[in-house]
Design an enzyme around this catalytic site. Structure first.
Site, mmCIF file in Angstrom:
data_model
loop_
_atom_site.group_PDB
_atom_site.id
_atom_site.type_symbol
_atom_site.label_atom_id
_atom_site.label_comp_id
_atom_site.label_asym_id
_atom_site.label_seq_id
_atom_site.Cartn_x
_atom_site.Cartn_y
_atom_site.Cartn_z
ATOM 1 N N SER A 1 -4.917 5.489 5.635
ATOM 2 C CA SER A 1 -4.822 6.829 6.387
ATOM 3 C C SER A 1 -5.549 7.675 5.242
ATOM 4 O O SER A 1 -5.103 7.719 4.249
ATOM 5 C CB SER A 1 -3.488 7.353 6.403
ATOM 6 O OG SER A 1 -2.785 6.580 7.238
ATOM 7 N N GLU B 1 8.306 6.509 3.450
ATOM 8 C CA GLU B 1 7.294 6.619 4.587
ATOM 9 C C GLU B 1 8.036 6.485 5.881
ATOM 10 O O GLU B 1 7.786 7.369 6.610
ATOM 11 C CB GLU B 1 6.683 5.402 4.522
ATOM 12 C CG GLU B 1 5.406 5.537 5.748
ATOM 13 C CD GLU B 1 4.139 4.342 5.546
ATOM 14 O OE1 GLU B 1 4.525 3.328 5.050
ATOM 15 O OE2 GLU B 1 3.294 4.461 6.181
ATOM 16 N N GLY C 1 -2.445 2.011 -0.063
ATOM 17 C CA GLY C 1 -3.123 0.792 0.028
ATOM 18 C C GLY C 1 -2.148 -0.409 0.228
ATOM 19 O O GLY C 1 -1.790 -1.097 -0.594
ATOM 20 N N TYR C 2 -1.841 -0.643 1.493
ATOM 21 C CA TYR C 2 -0.657 -1.436 1.926
ATOM 22 C C TYR C 2 -1.291 -2.640 2.843
ATOM 23 O O TYR C 2 -1.460 -3.652 2.244
ATOM 24 C CB TYR C 2 0.497 -0.854 2.674
ATOM 25 C CG TYR C 2 1.544 -0.384 1.652
ATOM 26 C CD1 TYR C 2 1.409 0.314 0.399
ATOM 27 C CD2 TYR C 2 2.912 -0.677 2.156
ATOM 28 C CE1 TYR C 2 2.386 0.578 -0.304
ATOM 29 C CE2 TYR C 2 4.026 -0.332 1.179
ATOM 30 C CZ TYR C 2 3.641 0.393 0.067
ATOM 31 O OH TYR C 2 4.645 0.593 -0.665
#
Lengths: 384, 409
Positions: free
Chosen positions: B166, B249, B132-133
């Site tokens: 995602s 990431e 959750g960014y």
């Protein structure tokens, strides 16, 4: 398991000492001085003596032949540092091309006679291959006609690095075979003072020494044919690939230097009340250059490591050599052009050093095959 | 030492030989990727078996400590394992954001209890995580995020929304950036918190992309109640963890760029750009289009240089974890993957342009969709431009214009 791409402690020390030496003894101002004085040799013999004493001439020569066995990575690291200050020296022609040609193609007797003299700095060599405006190693029209217990050489060579100062010139001439074929080429050791050898120095844009050489019925003893017979295409490829990789290492040093100088300028030069390096238009271009340099560095390290790894196949070395020379040619083009552009007006002045890198980039790109030549070869090596 | 490593190699090879099912040594379609989770799907029953066996050895996370379920391998052993897996072209037993992103930051910033709770489930693929960014108003300027977490007793009450999450619709838990101090400067009021997506007040909505698939979601939080102990690291210090996780990431995403660089061996067995070009153009030896040939050569050289750089950066950091070099890898890897997709389309001509239905085989139909999907590579995980900013500022130490102007104001 593959060879490490990280430098070991010994290699790091070698690089640091080479860097210190170049900074103190062979700064860019020496290159400028040689150019301005139209120096007859085009390099500093006193400096060369010091380089010999440091062992740089014997770096990649095995100990059995008077060298120090530091391998190709050792010589590559030295070349990277000489590339930083654009050192004019016989390292490329005599050591990288000449010594390796003898090591790869010479007979045992030739190696024993010549390699210790190269390591001791007693012999300067040139490698005369190109005959046309672009590098095309199989396209050799110079002829070597057999007779009277030796050979007679005829033809013309161009873009021969250090041709005007070499004691001996390694001339690539056709003994037989098709005029465009890689087979049938001999590597002849020709005395620069021999009858029929006509050498014309050409002053190049980067200030290095090249020469045009005409061979007019030059008589050469049979024992001056390296290895005693025509070289194999594989052996000639290997000599050229070693040189392309070494040259790529030198180019890497020049690229790193011109980039660092440009970054310094971006941090210092103020316009609109701020350092110009704070502008994103320049920051992103600098970051893209950094990326290209890091990729270039990896190729050079891997190619040098492959040369020093006895398990490397010649196909792998050839692929890495062409990948490195293609990539480094492009990166040098990019960084030297951006270097001048980002320095603005002062970059265009002769008084400022940055332009030397742009000039060197153009010549280094051309030497031993440009990016287009090597991408074509790389594609062929990969069967497409 | 080398003897021990060689012994490990032999044992690993033997174990893989008897434990990796044959069908797990074949190329994998995207729908066959094993993500794990409460609602795990296995397109092939062997996938489940392969995951069980690998997880039992901790080899889904080879270098994580054994006490958290990992394999406890040294970097050298992990490299051997990777080489042996590549040798038999084994499929990854498990792919997850827990492995590539959350796990490494829990190992660095989490408490022992947090690690014990979450890491073993990641290793075994029992819990599937999402990230959750980004928020609708906070993309590249991530630190401006507005999702609020307000303390009520021993719980936080979370309200707000995330976007480009995602597989949020398939995930079990979320690692989430929330604002816990509403007065502090934007970077100093963010916390990193973990919570269950099955909790009340969480909803998701998939977003249809130009490629025709929906890997990303909108995610909404409406009074979601989360225990205060689920914050990782210090309260209001979440930005430190957020940035660290982004490095992981970016390193993961940069792996897309390795698809074209098979010169060093290993990797996927997918068709190369040049073999695709030769097949579709009907060329047996040399590609007849010299311009396409030159561009493919340039692409392959860059791919090879990129793969070497990826390896060199791992060797030079020697277990020190990712650094700002991850921005180089992310940027270049994504650009390479985009170039690869463009070249594949060019190579296959109009055979690559089918969308659905008759007239194209499955591989051809995936070309255009993969090409469209690749455009997200240089946006997700920090845009190309953000990576260049990080390199310029953090690696090259160029001055910060915003900071200078702020000082002059």
């Amino acid at each position: 398991m593959s060879v490490s791409l990280r430098l070991n402690e010994e290699q790091q020390l070698l690089r640091e000492s080479a860097r210190g030496f170049c900074r103190e003894q062979a700064p860019l101002s020496l290159h400028r001085k040689l150019r301005d004085s139209r120096d007859a040799d085009g390099f500093d013999r006193g400096l060369w003596r010091q380089m010999v004493e440091l062992g740089w001439t014997g770096m990649a020569i095995p100990e059995a032949y008077g060298g120090y066995g530091f391998g190709h990575t050792g010589l590559g690291l030295v070349l990277e540092e000489t590339g930083r200050t654009l050192v004019d020296s016989p390292l490329i022609a005599t050591v990288l091309l000449g010594a390796n040609a003898i090591l790869e193609s010479g007979s045992e007797a030739q190696k024993e006679e010549l390699l210790p003299r190269i390591a001791a700095g007693e012999l300067l060599l040139a490698f005369a291959l190109d005959e046309h405006i672009v590098h095309d190693p199989a396209r050799v029209d110079s002829t070597a006609t057999q007779g009277n217990g030796g050979y007679t050489l005829n033809g013309g060579k161009t873009f021969v690095l250090d041709g005007h100062v070499a004691d001996r010139i390694i001339v690539i001439a056709r003994i037989d075979g098709e005029s465009d074929g890689a087979d049938g080429l001999g590597l002849f050791l020709v005395d620069a003072a021999a009858q029929g050898v006509e050498i014309t120095r050409t002053i190049m844009v980067d200030g290095r020494n090249c020469a045009n050489i005409v061979l007019n019925n030059v008589a050469v003893d049979a024992d001056n044919l390296l290895g005693g017979s025509a070289t194999t295409p594989e052996a000639l490829d290997r000599i050229l690939d070693i040189a392309r990789i070494g040259l790529s290492a030198e180019m890497l040093g020049s690229i790193e230097e011109v980039f660092e100088r440009t970054l310094d300028y971006l941090r210092q030069r103020e316009q609109f009340g701020v350092p110009i390096g704070a502008f994103q238009a320049l920051q992103h271009r600098a970051a893209e250059m950094y990326n290209e340099i890091e990729l270039s560095k990896s190729l050079v390290r891997a190619a040098l490591a492959a040369l020093d790894d006895p398990a490397s196949s010649s196909a792998r070395i050839a692929r890495l050599a062409s990948a490195a020379k293609a990539k480094l040619s492009e990166a040098f083009f990019l960084v030297s052009n951006e270097g001048v552009q980002m320095h603005g007006g002062i970059g265009m002045t002769d008084e400022f050093d940055i332009g030397f890198f742009l000039k060197r980039a153009r010549v280094a790109q051309q030497f031993l095959g440009d990016a287009g030549f090597h991408r074509d070869r790389y594609a062929t090596l990969h069967s497409f | 030492m080398n003897g021990e490593l060689e012994l490990f190699r032999t044992e690993t090879r033997d174990w893989l030989e008897s434990n990796c099912p044959d069908s797990m040594r074949t190329p994998m379609l995207p729908k066959e990727v094993v993500w794990g989770g409460r609602n795990a799907e296995y397109a092939n029953p062997d996938s489940e078996l392969w995951l069980e066996r690998m997880a039992a050895k901790g080899w889904t996370c080879p270098q994580w400590p054994g006490e958290y379920g990992g394999g406890g391998l040294s970097p050298a052993q992990a490299e051997v394992l990777a080489e042996e897996l590549a040798r038999i072209r084994a499929r990854p037993a498990l792919t997850s954001f827990g492995i590539s992103m959350l796990g490494p930051v829990l190992l660095e910033f989490g408490t022992h209890e947090q690690r014990l709770e979450h890491l073993p489930k990641i290793v075994r693929g029992e819990i599937r995580w999402c990230q959750g960014y980004s928020e609708p108003g906070s993309g590249s300027d991530l630190a401006s995020l507005n999702t609020r977490a307000e303390l009520q007793g021993d719980h936080y009450i979370i309200n707000g929304s995330k976007v480009w999450t995602s597989y949020a619709d398939k995930a079990d838990w979320i690692f989430c950036l929330v604002r816990t101090d509403f007065e502090a400067p934007k970077h100093q009021g963010i916390s990193f918190i973990l919570f269950d997506m099955a909790g009340a007040g969480v909803s998701t909505r998939p977003i249809m992309l130009i490629s025709g698939s929906s890997p990303f979601c909108e995610t909404f939080f409406d009074d979601v109640k989360v225990p205060a102990g689920n914050i990782v690291g210090r309260l209001n210090d979440g930005w430190t963890i957020a940035k660290r996780l982004l490095q992981h990431e970016r390193t993961m995403i940069s792996g897309f760029g390795l698809a074209g660089g098979q010169a060093e061996g290993g990797g996927a067995s997918e068709a190369t750009v040049e073999s695709t070009a030769k097949r579709y153009r009907g060329d047996t030896e040399k590609l007849s289009d010299p311009l396409l040939r030159d561009r493919i050569a340039q692409f392959k050289i860059d791919s090879e240089a990129f793969a070497l750089t990826s390896r060199r950066s791992a060797e030079e950091s020697a277990g020190g974890g990712p650094s700002h070099i991850s921005s180089l890898l992310k940027y270049y890897g994504c650009e390479l993957n985009k170039r690869r997709c463009e070249l594949l389309l060019e190579a296959a001509g109009n055979r690559s342009l089918g969308w659905e239905g008759e007239g194209f085989d499955a591989g051809e139909l995936s070309l255009a969709r993969e090409w469209l999907r690749s455009k997200a590579n240089s946006i997700e995980g920090g845009t190309a431009e953000i990576q260049l900013n990080v390199i310029a500022r953090r690696v090259l130490d160029l001055p910060d214009l915003t900071g200078i102007l702020r000082g002059k104001r």
